[in-house]
Design a protein around this motif. Structure first.
Motif, mmCIF file in Angstrom:
data_model
loop_
_atom_site.group_PDB
_atom_site.id
_atom_site.type_symbol
_atom_site.label_atom_id
_atom_site.label_comp_id
_atom_site.label_asym_id
_atom_site.label_seq_id
_atom_site.Cartn_x
_atom_site.Cartn_y
_atom_site.Cartn_z
ATOM 1 N N LYS A 72 10.029 -5.671 -3.410
ATOM 2 C CA LYS A 72 8.850 -4.816 -3.525
ATOM 3 C C LYS A 72 7.722 -5.371 -2.673
ATOM 4 O O LYS A 72 7.583 -6.586 -2.519
ATOM 5 C CB LYS A 72 8.344 -4.811 -4.979
ATOM 6 N N ASP A 97 0.804 8.217 -4.049
ATOM 7 C CA ASP A 97 1.657 7.090 -4.442
ATOM 8 C C ASP A 97 1.572 6.903 -5.960
ATOM 9 O O ASP A 97 0.779 6.115 -6.467
ATOM 10 C CB ASP A 97 1.163 5.844 -3.707
ATOM 11 N N GLN A 156 3.483 5.439 -8.069
ATOM 12 C CA GLN A 156 3.799 4.085 -8.541
ATOM 13 C C GLN A 156 2.572 3.177 -8.376
ATOM 14 O O GLN A 156 2.243 2.389 -9.262
ATOM 15 C CB GLN A 156 4.987 3.546 -7.735
ATOM 16 N N ALA A 195 0.113 3.988 -11.091
ATOM 17 C CA ALA A 195 0.533 3.420 -12.376
ATOM 18 C C ALA A 195 0.213 1.933 -12.431
ATOM 19 O O ALA A 195 -0.258 1.415 -13.459
ATOM 20 C CB ALA A 195 2.030 3.656 -12.586
ATOM 21 N N VAL A 196 0.431 1.224 -11.316
ATOM 22 C CA VAL A 196 0.130 -0.215 -11.290
ATOM 23 C C VAL A 196 -1.377 -0.432 -11.371
ATOM 24 O O VAL A 196 -1.847 -1.334 -12.079
ATOM 25 C CB VAL A 196 0.730 -0.874 -10.028
ATOM 26 N N ARG A 242 -1.103 0.098 -3.546
ATOM 27 C CA ARG A 242 -0.016 0.867 -2.942
ATOM 28 C C ARG A 242 1.251 0.046 -3.136
ATOM 29 O O ARG A 242 1.247 -1.178 -2.931
ATOM 30 C CB ARG A 242 -0.222 1.065 -1.442
ATOM 31 N N VAL A 243 2.324 0.713 -3.508
ATOM 32 C CA VAL A 243 3.591 0.014 -3.725
ATOM 33 C C VAL A 243 4.602 0.490 -2.688
ATOM 34 O O VAL A 243 4.765 1.697 -2.488
ATOM 35 C CB VAL A 243 4.134 0.259 -5.145
ATOM 36 N N LYS A 289 8.226 -0.957 -0.055
ATOM 37 C CA LYS A 289 9.475 -1.717 -0.032
ATOM 38 C C LYS A 289 9.346 -2.910 0.893
ATOM 39 O O LYS A 289 8.666 -2.854 1.914
ATOM 40 C CB LYS A 289 10.610 -0.843 0.526
#
Lengths: 90, 90
Positions: free
Chosen positions: A45, B20, B22, B25-26, B42-43, B45
């Protein structure tokens, strides 16, 4: 002193030895596309946190605390934090 | 010349403006933990590819080709490649 905005880029990867099925799937897909030079792939991640802090050391300390509290699982994952200045906080 | 092993670290993030969930949520989870200094998350890879190549430029070119072919969606995502030497290929 007015806090500044920092960008903390957090890289979270499974520890060596932890099985990474997503990485294996990507390895197989790259080999199928002809990328024979690829030996191994690990998929993790990337978390980019914009944070306001007095200085870069404070921003790094905050980011590392967030990793311990939420962003990484220390049993399975390693993390690495990189901090860059991103301008004045608004 | 014997090829060397390189580690290509590929960071893939959604382009600015792409929603985004995810990351949101974070952000909410970090605020709930008291991290009020967090403005935005921002999440994405992180893909670490071990590849054998003649030199670092060749390793980077391979990694960028892999991004275009498989690892990133150029409509939605930006990517960034960092290459480090990782020892002699075996």
């Amino acid at each position: 002193m007015k806090p500044k905005r920092y960008q903390a880029v957090i890289e979270v990867l499974l520890r060596p030895g932890v099985f990474d099925p997503q990485g294996q799937a990507v390895t197989a897909a790259l080999h199928a596309l002809g990328h024979d030079a690829v030996e191994d792939v690990r998929v993790g991640k990337l978390v980019r946190v914009m944070v306001s802090a007095e200085n870069a050391e404070a921003a790094r300390a905050l980011a590392e605390q967030m990793c311990r509290e939420l962003l990484a699982n220390p049993v399975l994952e390693n993390y690495q934090v990189r901090v860059e200045e991103a301008g004045v906080a608004h």
